[in-house]
Structure formats: structure tokens, C-alpha cells
Design a protein around this motif. Structure first.
Motif, short mmCIF file in Angstrom:
data_model
loop_
_atom_site.label_atom_id
_atom_site.label_comp_id
_atom_site.label_asym_id
_atom_site.label_seq_id
_atom_site.Cartn_x
_atom_site.Cartn_y
_atom_site.Cartn_z
N ASP A 101 0.86 -1.18 0.00
CA ASP A 101 0.00 0.00 0.00
C ASP A 101 0.89 1.23 0.00
N TYR A 102 0.27 2.40 -0.27
CA TYR A 102 1.04 3.63 -0.50
C TYR A 102 0.24 4.80 0.06
N LEU A 103 0.86 5.57 0.94
CA LEU A 103 0.24 6.79 1.47
C LEU A 103 1.14 7.97 1.15
N VAL A 104 0.53 9.06 0.67
CA VAL A 104 1.29 10.25 0.30
C VAL A 104 1.35 11.20 1.51
N LYS A 105 2.55 11.72 1.79
CA LYS A 105 2.70 12.74 2.83
C LYS A 105 2.20 14.08 2.31
N PRO A 106 1.59 14.91 3.14
CA PRO A 106 1.19 14.61 4.52
C PRO A 106 -0.03 13.71 4.54
N HIS A 178 -2.12 -2.10 -12.59
CA HIS A 178 -2.62 -2.65 -13.85
C HIS A 178 -1.76 -3.84 -14.29
N ARG A 179 -0.45 -3.67 -14.19
CA ARG A 179 0.48 -4.72 -14.63
C ARG A 179 0.29 -6.01 -13.83
N GLU A 180 0.14 -5.90 -12.51
CA GLU A 180 -0.05 -7.09 -11.67
C GLU A 180 -1.32 -7.83 -12.05
N LEU A 181 -2.41 -7.09 -12.22
CA LEU A 181 -3.69 -7.72 -12.57
C LEU A 181 -3.62 -8.38 -13.94
N LEU A 182 -3.03 -7.69 -14.90
CA LEU A 182 -2.93 -8.25 -16.24
C LEU A 182 -2.09 -9.52 -16.25
N ARG A 183 -0.98 -9.51 -15.50
CA ARG A 183 -0.13 -10.71 -15.44
C ARG A 183 -0.88 -11.88 -14.82
N HIS A 210 -23.89 -1.50 -6.82
CA HIS A 210 -25.19 -0.85 -6.94
C HIS A 210 -25.11 0.35 -7.89
N ASN A 211 -24.01 1.07 -7.82
CA ASN A 211 -23.80 2.23 -8.69
C ASN A 211 -22.46 2.06 -9.40
N PRO A 212 -22.46 1.39 -10.56
CA PRO A 212 -21.18 1.10 -11.24
C PRO A 212 -20.37 2.35 -11.58
N ALA A 213 -21.04 3.48 -11.80
CA ALA A 213 -20.33 4.71 -12.15
C ALA A 213 -19.61 5.31 -10.94
N ASN A 214 -20.07 4.94 -9.75
CA ASN A 214 -19.44 5.42 -8.51
C ASN A 214 -19.28 4.23 -7.56
N PRO A 215 -18.37 3.32 -7.91
CA PRO A 215 -18.28 2.05 -7.17
C PRO A 215 -17.85 2.24 -5.73
N ARG A 216 -18.40 1.40 -4.86
CA ARG A 216 -18.09 1.47 -3.44
C ARG A 216 -17.04 0.43 -3.03
N TYR A 217 -17.00 -0.68 -3.74
CA TYR A 217 -16.14 -1.79 -3.33
C TYR A 217 -14.97 -2.02 -4.29
N ILE A 218 -15.22 -2.02 -5.59
CA ILE A 218 -14.15 -2.21 -6.57
C ILE A 218 -13.72 -0.83 -7.02
N VAL A 219 -12.73 -0.27 -6.36
CA VAL A 219 -12.40 1.14 -6.55
C VAL A 219 -11.14 1.31 -7.39
N THR A 220 -11.09 2.45 -8.08
CA THR A 220 -9.94 2.80 -8.91
C THR A 220 -8.94 3.61 -8.11
N GLU A 221 -7.67 3.23 -8.19
CA GLU A 221 -6.57 4.06 -7.70
C GLU A 221 -6.02 4.76 -8.93
N THR A 222 -6.38 5.99 -9.14
CA THR A 222 -6.17 6.69 -10.42
C THR A 222 -4.74 6.58 -10.91
N GLY A 223 -4.60 6.09 -12.14
CA GLY A 223 -3.30 5.98 -12.77
C GLY A 223 -2.45 4.84 -12.25
N VAL A 224 -2.94 4.12 -11.24
CA VAL A 224 -2.13 3.06 -10.60
C VAL A 224 -2.74 1.69 -10.82
N GLY A 225 -4.01 1.53 -10.42
CA GLY A 225 -4.64 0.21 -10.53
C GLY A 225 -5.98 0.19 -9.84
N TYR A 226 -6.27 -0.92 -9.15
CA TYR A 226 -7.56 -1.12 -8.51
C TYR A 226 -7.37 -1.76 -7.13
#
Length: 230
Positions: A101-106, A178-183, A210-226
Motif C-alpha cells: 500500500d502507499y500513502l502520500v505525505k502529509p 494494472h500490470r499485476e492484474l494483467l499478469r 449498486h452504482n457502477p459509475a461510482n463504485p463502493r467496493y471495486i475502486v480505482t486508484e487513479t493511474g495506478v490500478g484497482y
């Protein structure tokens, strides 16, 4: 008092941040070991056998991404990156090297502690063996029977959709690039075919959120993956 306290090695060259992490983590009952350099951090992990490692990427002797790579050659414990680097390429590099996992400071104290607890739970679960049942929202998955239901009704998933969901479940709470999932789902020859991933992730969300356009469980980490939220 916890009979078996959780030990955490913090590898961070910034003393005020190290002090802040020590105070925060010790207040939660964790035992904290500090290291100021990557080399000292690897030694501390080898000697202390901690339950989790927190790593800064900008270390004075060598880069945190290289530290994670070396760590992953012999250790499976969870790794949380705390870094001021905000570029998506930096996050992807750390996650691809083996960070969990990855957290950005601050960062906020509550979020940091929540991420640590999630990583410890996931690691404890994997050490006990893979769970055969998993649930989120009104979705239930029986991995042994390869059965997926939503609100008690069977959900038909294609073989690729099922493999994608099973991979997310195996790493629940972890950011998968993305790379991990694709592999894992399509194989090494498709490691750059991110359009496949977007299409099938969209299918999964249509069937399970319930709302695919605003998912609650399968979430996007923008530019990184899921991430499958625990």
C-alpha cells in the motif's frame, strides 16, 4: 496488555516524522523499531522479524523502491510506503516492486492506522490459508464452489471476470497495479494491455456494484490500478 504485541519497523530518515510515527503507533499498542537508512532498515527487519514495515522512498543510501525489491527477495511481511512523491509512476514503481500500500505525505493519522490494520488483517488471513468464502455489500462469493451471488441470486460471470474477481479477493485491501492484474489474469504476454482490464472491470462493476459509475467496493486508484475495499 496484548500478549503478542505487533512489531513495526519504520524506515524513515526524517526524524520528526519518525518521532510522530513512533508516538502514534505506540499509543495504539504497537512496538516500534526505527531505522534512518535503507541498509539499517534491512538489518532491522532481519533481526527484529517485525509484523509490518513502513518505508519512506527518499532514503539517503539507496532508494526505497530498491529496498522493497531486496526485502521481497526473502520476506513476505506487509509493506506500507509513506512518501512525499506524488507522481503515479512513483506509486506504480513501489507497488510493482512489492509494496502492499502507499500513502502520500502529509497523511492523516486515522487513515494511516486504518491502512496498517487492513494490511495486518490481510496478512494474518493469508498466513492462515486462503479463505473459501468472501462477501462485500450484498455480494457473496464461494471460491470453492466458484459461485457468486448478489442479494441471494446467482450472478453469471465469464471465466475472465471470475478470475479477475478472485484475484481481487486474494489481495483484498491491497492496491493491485494494472500490470499485476494483467499478469495474473491474462498472463505475462498481456502485461501492457490495460484496455482489456478497463473493459472487464467495467463488466464486474455492472454486475456487482449498486452504482457502477461510482463504485463502493471495486475502486480505482487513479493511474495506478484497482483495490477491492475490505
Amino acid at each position: 496488555m496484548n500478549e503478542h504485541p505487533v512489531h513495526i519497523v519504520v524506515i524513515e530518515d526524517d526524524q520528526p516524522i519518525r518521532r510522530f510515527l513512533r508516538v502514534t503507533l505506540e499509543a495504539e499498542g504497537f512496538v516500534v523499531h526505527e531505522a534512518e537508512t535503507a541498509g539499517a532498515g534491512l538489518t532491522a527487519v532481519g533481526n527484529r522479524k517485525p509484523d509490518l514495515v513502513i518505508v519512506d522512498l527518499g532514503l539517503p543510501d539507496f532508494d526505497g523502491v530498491e529496498l522493497i525489491r531486496r526485502l521481497r527477495a526473502w520476506a513476505t511481511l506487509p509493506v506500507l510506503v509513506l512518501s512525499a512523491r506524488t507522481q503515479e509512476t512513483e506509486k506504480v514503481a513501489a507497488l510493482d516492486a512489492g509494496a502492499d500500500d502507499y500513502l502520500v505525505k502529509p497523511f492523516g493519522t486515522a487513515e494511516c492506522l486504518a491502512r496498517i490494520r487492513a494490511l495486518l488483517r490481510r496478512h494474518a488471513g493469508s498466513a492462515a490459508g486462503p479463505a473459501q468464502r468472501y462477501a462485500f455489500g450484498d455480494v457473496a462469493i464461494d471460491l470453492a464452489a466458484r459461485l457468486v451471488t448478489r442479494a441471494g441470486e446467482p450472478v453469471h460471470l465469464t471465466p475472465i471476470e471470475y478470475r479477475l474477481l478472485a484475484t481481487l479477493i486474494r489481495h483484498a485491501g491491497k492496491v493491485l497495479t494494472h500490470r499485476e492484474l494483467l499478469r495474473e489474469v491474462w498472463g505475462p504476454s498481456h502485461a501492457e494491455s490495460s484496455q482489456y482490464l478497463r473493459v472487464y472491470m467495467g463488466h464486474l462493476r455492472q454486475k456487482l456494484e449498486h452504482n457502477p459509475a461510482n463504485p463502493r467496493y471495486i475502486v480505482t486508484e487513479t493511474g495506478v490500478g484497482y483495490r477491492l475495499v475490505e
